[in-house]
Design an enzyme around this catalytic site. Structure first.
Site, PDB file in Angstrom:
ATOM      1  N   SER A 266      -1.010   6.662   2.673  1.00 26.26           N
ATOM      2  CA  SER A 266      -1.734   5.011   3.024  1.00 26.26           C
ATOM      3  C   SER A 266      -1.069   4.440   4.196  1.00 26.26           C
ATOM      4  O   SER A 266      -0.885   5.145   5.273  1.00 26.26           O
ATOM      5  CB  SER A 266      -1.295   4.248   1.709  1.00 26.26           C
TER       6      SER A 266
ATOM      7  N   ASP B 214      -7.327   6.052  -1.252  1.00 23.32           N
ATOM      8  CA  ASP B 214      -6.037   5.805  -1.172  1.00 23.32           C
ATOM      9  C   ASP B 214      -5.132   6.990  -1.526  1.00 23.32           C
ATOM     10  O   ASP B 214      -5.249   7.289  -2.846  1.00 23.32           O
ATOM     11  CB  ASP B 214      -5.370   4.404  -1.889  1.00 23.32           C
TER      12      ASP B 214
END
Length: 276
Positions: free
Chosen positions: A46, A169
């Site tokens: 991320s 993610d």
């Protein structure tokens, strides 16, 4: 302290996910620069993948700090850059989520490499294969779509289609991917910026706060399991829990609050080198 090919151990760096809380990673990069330590490999999830990509491109920690403070210095500047990512069609305009790849192109330093093969330090990026129900690791090819996939927080950003997969993610499966650096260096540094829910001033958290807080608890559970199995030589968590995942305009406050990680990291590196 500086590295010597003959006497000093090698280092690898794992930068975790956590949205705006990941701006604390800048302290880590600056400490490594100050100590003359150049990681032989970097992994990121991320925001850790995004900042890791800039660092692996050869941009110093201080240069990343200055760039971040410039682009996030005001709501007006952020709005100006976001305007560059405006939808090109009416169909895109009605989508509920942002396209992170466009946003990264508007906000990243121009010096960030276009491909993994152009990086000065090898980079490992994590993403989640949504329909494959597993972690997806990216180490080659086009870079921006890879880090966009790693940061594609569900319900906020559009998923990224890459390698024949729908990716979201990377923190969902691997919040701090230090395990991917096993065997690549003598000393692996893992930095956890996931944080945890704090009571704060509100009597009851909002539905959005509850959603993000539940995600934090899930990721902390994953991290605890990974640490129990095979911890890295250094693992640190700066104090960033008071900030929310999208608090990017609070860059100065985040850096000030997390400043203590600098001394913590220096002490941890000294101890790890002595032990090694």
């Amino acid at each position: 302290m500086s590295q010597s090919a003959n006497t000093s151990p090698t280092f690898a760096l794992a930068l975790g996910g956590g949205g705006a809380r990941g701006l604390a990673h800048i302290h880590v990069l600056e400490v490594l620069d100050e100590l003359g330590i150049k990681p032989v490999a970097i992994s990121g999830s991320s925001i850790g993948a995004i900042i890791g990509a800039a660092y692996a491109s050869g941009i110093s920690g201080n240069e990343i700090r200055q760039h971040v403070r410039t682009v996030l210095k005001s709501g007006a500047e952020v709005t100006r850059r976001l305007w560059q990512t405006r939808p090109g069609t009416f169909a895109e305009a009605f989508r509920a989520r942002f396209e992170l790849e466009r946003i990264l192109q508007a906000f990243l330093p121009a010096e960030v490499a276009q491909r993994f093969e152009d990086l000065k330090v090898p980079l490992i990026v994590t993403a989640t294969d949504y329909f494959g129900h597993k972690l997806h690791v990216i180490e080659q090819g086009e870079l921006i779509s890879a880090i966009a996939a790693s940061g594609a927080l569900p319900a906020v950003f559009q998923p990224i289609t890459r390698d024949g997969r729908m990716l979201v993610d990377g923190g969902i499966f691997n919040p701090v991917p230090f395990d991917l650096l096993s065997g690549k260096a003598d000393i692996v540094i893992g930095i956890d910026v996931v944080g945890a829910p704090e009571q704060g001033e509100r009597e009851k958290p909002s539905a959005i706060d509850m959603m993000y807080g539940a995600s934090q608890l899930m990721m902390q559970s994953i991290i605890a399991g990974m640490l129990a199995k095979q911890p890295p030589e250094i693992f640190l968590s700066p104090p960033v829990s008071k900030f929310r995942v999208l608090d990017f305009l609070k860059v100065d406050a985040i850096l000030e609050e997390s400043h203590s990680i600098r001394d913590d990291l220096k002490r941890a590196i000294e101890a790890a080198v002595e032990k090694h």
